[in-house]
Scaffold this motif. Structure first.
Motif: not given
Lengths: 319, 319, 319, 319
Positions: A85-90, A121-127, C292-293
């Protein structure tokens, strides 16, 4: 095996064979991988939507990726879906995929949540920042209910976040605009991001995407007929568009198997994935056609329809 | 001029020039028709969405169609949009179009209402039955919020209801499945409905649609650059797919003018139609760039962006 | 604490306080639980959408539920969200929740996948069958992109699968039809499933839902003003609908804080959840307002808008 | 009869009786109007969605409005729907309605087009400006595929453009926010726009809307049981919310007739409007149950289901 940049060619999303208890059938999975490599594919995408990733527990996801990586043994690059669903889980999935030897990651935009493009965008950048593997964006509005705009993809390509995009949006106009912005079919090498890879996820418009300058294709139907997609790709690379289109037509007729399960009886995931797996079982590649719970299984008459599609496309069932 | 069966080629949806009072500028419309014919187009589609048909009163619709038919004077076939919510209202427009000399009708599925596909089929059958002109289905989910399935279109082709379809759904996979079901790129003549015409309404994937076997294209952007679409069509007919794709790329870059108006300031209809009209005014074809109320006009800077797109595509503004 | 059947009253979905690093702030969470219990709530819902469950890793989900269960210590029942894409993944969360002492589970329909209602029914049945805890269906189309029909909910209530439904669909007409089918406001006890609990998830129509016979409410805004929702509930139970409506109006004005973050700058999740957390920090309940991020934080001016909403509703910020 | 400001009470959208040829059955329409007035309604809404306005030709629309206005003869105000795609076409209908004696106009946002909220605001302003009749906004996303935000409605109320809104969005939370912004249930007279009328178009939540401070209701089902909605309204005005809710429950059970036609056989418009008309025929009010083409007629068993709903609700069919 490290990716070329850009990644090019046929990169099927690998189905996940299951037994009747819903457990991973690793023997069948290994045979499926060999079937794909025999077909001449240029990479494999494990744990995508076609892999029923949304139905697999974390443990099962690990077993799938481990099997694929081990069987491939460096012969082609292995991309791993990190779908959540979101960045921390990804990120949890991404770290697991890196440990297991994936060559690249494939992530969607956040889903379930109501997310702004800036947040996507922030999501992809952090991953990309947190796990050191090439990252592909997976544009799949039918599942995540938002579309990645060409402008967003370009930004993330330009700053090095994305190594490529798998466009399963079905929006070929948008795909064309992205390709033109990248320099067009002749101008990619001189364009803003020469190493960026554009892959279409549509089984039905591969000739068109390659004509428009796409680098490759991630076809679910490629599980069933990898050699067909490789022939299509080769014809396109050779500039023989009539042959590419003819191969595409044969594959489009074969693709109609995704409607084997009646719409008033089962979800479209069940019908399409059930058909691919039924076909692989009929072709002798995997042992069971079962899809993950709660997908409804294809009836015998639906499997017969799949059989007929295979024969019409020149593929010969062995059971 | 009667239609060929199937209708083939470039059939632009003709913009409707308006003056600052919102009245039809018939002089500009006449010049636009000549501009299109000079470009070599194979037919004209009056009173489509690009014509701002949804903004025109019945009286204005009549004036537009009368002007187009008179100026064309039989040189190419004229298709007339008969756009309204349901069958009884569509029939009124269809009878008016027949009286004014249209060569064919173009109707959407019912909208505003919640309509079943069986009702949509009955709708097309009655329009065809009551007004003796060839009938095209206009598949435009963005406006009518339902999609015509390939199965429905095939049924209505097979029983003689439809002479063709204008597919503006943006769903190129569905279009491919329809074309394959009609016999494919080589097998149309031996297919179930040889005279049926498949036209794409997408400006951005014309090379792909023609490669897949489509008969023609109805490009809004064809108002601005009819000769470009004719060159694209000719290259495709000649089997020169590289040239077709190159022309398509130039047109795709030109098409970006549709985003001239900012999304937070105006509707997408206003931006796209405003851009086409601004371009036609800059090229000296029409006198005013006004769009119909309540569309918001393009700002000077948006018009400047249109100007830049024209020049980049090799078209030369004259004002 | 075991649930009553039906579960009735105010059952807020507990926010998950985070620190600036995105880690669970268990101290703040414990204070938030006490704040809610002090407000007189009748149960707590941990790991719902308002808890940012979609942003929490499995480890964080465990930490949250453990903290809530321990702090509550049997004073009210604790419902645990088991939010994931499909049955196999939901079951992993359900088993974890059971181990950690949840009194009931709350699950959505499958998402990301394209699922048929028959498959959704099988999904709920298997979750109930495999983990021995009362199960609530969470109807949340904005996140899962399908709606649970009253007919489906009734079937799953009648066969004992569901102990209740949390209706966050915003479709109050559908909710009314469900309540009428269950026997209506006076006839529930003599209806087909007397123990079934109907909870609304809408902050804005609680008076209406209770007037229609709903058993309770799961209000995200109840984090900020639990006592207000308890007063609203008590007034409704006493049949004082004017007082209930007046309290609802005050809460509706307070709810406007969810728009504190501008739509062109952040997602609606970020704005709403950021506002609730900012309010809790201003009220001295939790230490940080971080979401959360990759959610974008509220600006200082947005927090000031939250402050103003609190004061207008008679709540006094302490910082 | 001029409207009160605000308009209050029960204002049914009048069904349009048709004969088997699809022609207006003015005799039945006149009887229907008397049936509604006998039921005690406070106004009538002709040419709304329930009137099948989208299926009526301009000539038929005129005949309907003329009949309603003549039969009513000033006993209650008559609102006229002016439903069409955009402003210029709406203005033609608005002028016709004014000529025929309507007391107010009801217009939706533009549809078929892709319209920005600023353009929607300009649309309403121009309609009000050009035709001197009170104007109601008709918020109907299921038909026009956009929602009128409370902020937009408030702006148009404040500047005198709108006399009221008919909210058929089904979004009761949004309705509540609008009512609170207008001053709330006790504060409307001292609020920013005291004369503004808020009407709900939902048949199922009238008690809730009135509790929240709405001024009235425009119930399609009110054709069948006008006296029931008047009793519901009267109970609410008297503050007897239990009685209001009980009446609402009876009407909600009656409303289930809208599902008489199977979903896989006909559109939801056909089923709902067919049921209302079948009920009116069974009750002896109108002569034919026919709906406009291309709506599919109810089968005999569907009509029997309508009959059963009538009897269960205490209404007695006479044929």
């Amino acid at each position: 095996m490290p990716l070329t940049a850009p990644l090019r060619g046929v990169v099927p999303p690998v189905c996940t064979p299951l037994d009747a208890q819903g457990d991973i059938d690793t023997g069948s999975l290994a045979r499926l991988v060999e079937h794909l490599l025999d077909g001449g594919v240029h990479g494999l995408f494990a744990l995508g939507s076609t892999s029923e990733v949304a139905y697999l527990t974390d443990e099962q996801r690990g077993a799938v990726l481990e099997t694929v990586v081990n069987v491939v043994d460096g012969r082609v690059p292995v991309l791993a879906g990190v779908i959540d669903t979101t960045t921390p889980r990804v990120l949890d999935h991404a770290r697991a995929a890196a440990r297991l030897g994936a060559d690249a990651l494939v992530a969607t935009a956040p889903f379930y949540t109501r997310t702004h493009p800036r947040e996507t965008a922030a999501h992809f950048r952090r991953v990309r920042d947190r796990v050191d593997l090439p990252l592909f964006a997976y544009d799949l509005p039918v599942s995540v209910h938002s579309k990645l705009s060409p402008a967003l993809v370009l930004d993330l390509a330009a700053d090095g976040t994305l190594a490529g995009v798998k466009d399963s949006s079905g929006d070929e106009g948008s795909l064309r605009r992205l390709l033109v912005a990248l320099g067009g079919r002749e101008g990619r090498a001189a364009g803003p991001v020469p190493a960026f890879s554009v892959l279409t996820g549509s089984e039905l418009t591969v000739d068109a995407a390659l004509l428009a300058g796409a680098d490759g294709v991630v076809p679910g139907l490629g599980n069933v007929d990898p050699a067909g997609y490789v022939r299509l790709h080769d014809a396109a690379r050779a500039g023989d568009w009539s042959r590419a289109a003819a191969e595409q037509e044969r594959l489009a007729a074969l693709f109609a198997m995704v409607d084997a399960g009646p719409e008033d009886e089962m979800g479209r995931s069940s019908s399409a994935l059930g058909a691919f797996k039924a076909a692989l079982r009929l072709l002798g590649v995997i042992d069971h056609g079962d899809t993950a719970f709660p997908q409804i299984p294809l009836s015998a008459s639906s499997v017969a329809a799949v059989d007929a599609r295979l024969r019409a496309a020149g593929l010969t069932p062995v059971r």
